[in-house]
Design a protein around this motif. Sequence first.
Motif, short mmCIF file in Angstrom:
data_model
loop_
_atom_site.label_atom_id
_atom_site.label_comp_id
_atom_site.label_asym_id
_atom_site.label_seq_id
_atom_site.Cartn_x
_atom_site.Cartn_y
_atom_site.Cartn_z
N PRO A 1 -30.66 -15.10 5.28
CA PRO A 1 -31.72 -13.93 5.37
C PRO A 1 -32.75 -14.11 4.38
CG PRO A 1 -29.71 -12.97 4.37
CD PRO A 1 -29.37 -14.35 4.59
N LEU A 2 -34.01 -13.86 4.66
CA LEU A 2 -34.93 -14.02 3.95
C LEU A 2 -35.85 -12.79 3.68
CD1 LEU A 2 -37.39 -15.66 2.57
CD2 LEU A 2 -38.56 -15.97 4.89
N THR A 3 -36.09 -12.54 2.14
CA THR A 3 -36.64 -11.33 1.83
C THR A 3 -38.08 -11.69 1.25
OG1 THR A 3 -34.51 -10.16 1.17
CG2 THR A 3 -36.59 -9.37 0.24
N LEU A 4 -39.09 -10.89 1.74
CA LEU A 4 -40.38 -11.22 1.29
C LEU A 4 -40.66 -10.01 0.19
CD1 LEU A 4 -42.06 -11.76 4.73
CD2 LEU A 4 -41.49 -13.52 2.72
N LEU A 5 -41.07 -10.42 -1.16
CA LEU A 5 -41.14 -9.26 -2.07
C LEU A 5 -42.45 -9.55 -2.62
CD1 LEU A 5 -39.41 -7.56 -4.40
CD2 LEU A 5 -39.42 -9.67 -5.54
N HIS A 6 -43.20 -8.30 -2.75
CA HIS A 6 -44.34 -8.27 -3.58
C HIS A 6 -44.18 -7.22 -4.67
CE1 HIS A 6 -48.30 -6.19 -4.27
NE2 HIS A 6 -48.54 -7.55 -4.43
N VAL A 7 -44.49 -7.63 -5.96
CA VAL A 7 -44.39 -6.78 -7.28
C VAL A 7 -45.75 -6.48 -7.70
CG1 VAL A 7 -43.24 -6.34 -9.36
CG2 VAL A 7 -42.13 -7.81 -7.61
N LEU A 8 -45.94 -5.11 -7.86
CA LEU A 8 -47.23 -4.61 -8.59
C LEU A 8 -46.66 -4.51 -10.06
CD1 LEU A 8 -48.64 -1.62 -6.16
CD2 LEU A 8 -49.51 -3.82 -6.75
N THR B 1 -37.82 -7.53 -12.25
CA THR B 1 -37.58 -7.06 -11.07
C THR B 1 -36.69 -8.22 -10.68
OG1 THR B 1 -39.43 -5.83 -10.57
CG2 THR B 1 -38.43 -6.50 -8.64
N LEU B 2 -36.99 -9.47 -10.63
CA LEU B 2 -36.25 -10.60 -10.12
C LEU B 2 -34.99 -10.73 -10.83
CD1 LEU B 2 -39.27 -13.22 -10.10
CD2 LEU B 2 -37.91 -12.02 -8.11
N THR B 3 -34.80 -10.61 -12.07
CA THR B 3 -33.42 -10.68 -12.71
C THR B 3 -32.49 -9.40 -12.18
OG1 THR B 3 -34.18 -9.40 -14.66
CG2 THR B 3 -34.10 -11.85 -14.86
N GLY B 4 -33.11 -8.38 -11.69
CA GLY B 4 -32.30 -7.08 -10.98
C GLY B 4 -31.88 -7.67 -9.90
N LEU B 5 -32.33 -8.69 -9.15
CA LEU B 5 -32.04 -8.88 -7.80
C LEU B 5 -31.19 -10.33 -7.82
CD1 LEU B 5 -35.52 -8.58 -6.11
CD2 LEU B 5 -33.41 -7.03 -5.71
#
Length: 279
Positions: free
Chosen positions: A31-38, A111-115
């Motif tokens: 599965p692919l997740t598209l992530l945008h972080v403000l 955010t990324l380390t949390g994922l």
Amino acid sequence: MTNIIACIDGSAATASICDYAAWSAQRLDAPLTLLHVLDHSRYPVAADFSGNLSLGGREHLMQELADLDAKRNRVALEQGKLMLEAARERVVALGVDGPQERQRHGDLVDTLTGLEDEMRLLVIGKQGEEHEGVGAQLGDNVERVIRAVHRPILVAAGEFREPKTILLAYDGSDTTRKGVNMLADSPLFKGLDCHLVTVGNREADLDWAAEKLTAAGHQVQTAVLDGEVEPALHEYQQSQNVDLVVMGAYGHSRIREFFVGSTTNKMIREAKVPHLLLR
């Protein structure tokens, strides 16, 4: 640890990130997740001007500034949603089924380390939106991500070109031996021709690595190069028209320690094709 996560922003690299993420998701059947972080450093949740003594008692001015920040955040949030929608349309057109969209407000690295627990592969660009128009400088956040995330990271570079050949920078270390096993076992690399290359290390066990990859069905070409690691590897990559470079990200051997401090920036900065960094 199943998802491909593609981190997008408003940079010119977003299209390439989407394309390599779609390719990876289809090859891995993941599965692919598209992530945008403000990033909260650029878009704070709430402005606090109380410590600015120069404003004195002009509360109305502080309120106006707070309102401007709030409006800026709303615009950035909406822009991010539109980017995610455009990215979703792009990867769906490329054949990806049901990509997810996520938008977060906070520090990108946090955010990324949390994922990480759900992350199989991270796809990023070598420059972020904040470094558009400044030549080949590596984005600060990109370097921080490479240092912090302990998952394979695919750093997209240039326009998408479906990989047919890969280069594995090999030095006989535990990390690159694991890289050999990953290349042999992963459907991401199935059927791709492999260049097995070491720089200035004639003691590296290229025969073991070549046999492992050949048994997995790869056409393997080996090379021992002289000189400095970065220019030697990139000159070889360009002369052999290799589509994807795979290498360890950290360690103490000659190749892997090249990814510490400013040398990390240099290797990615000079990349003309995507680089997959192993941890």
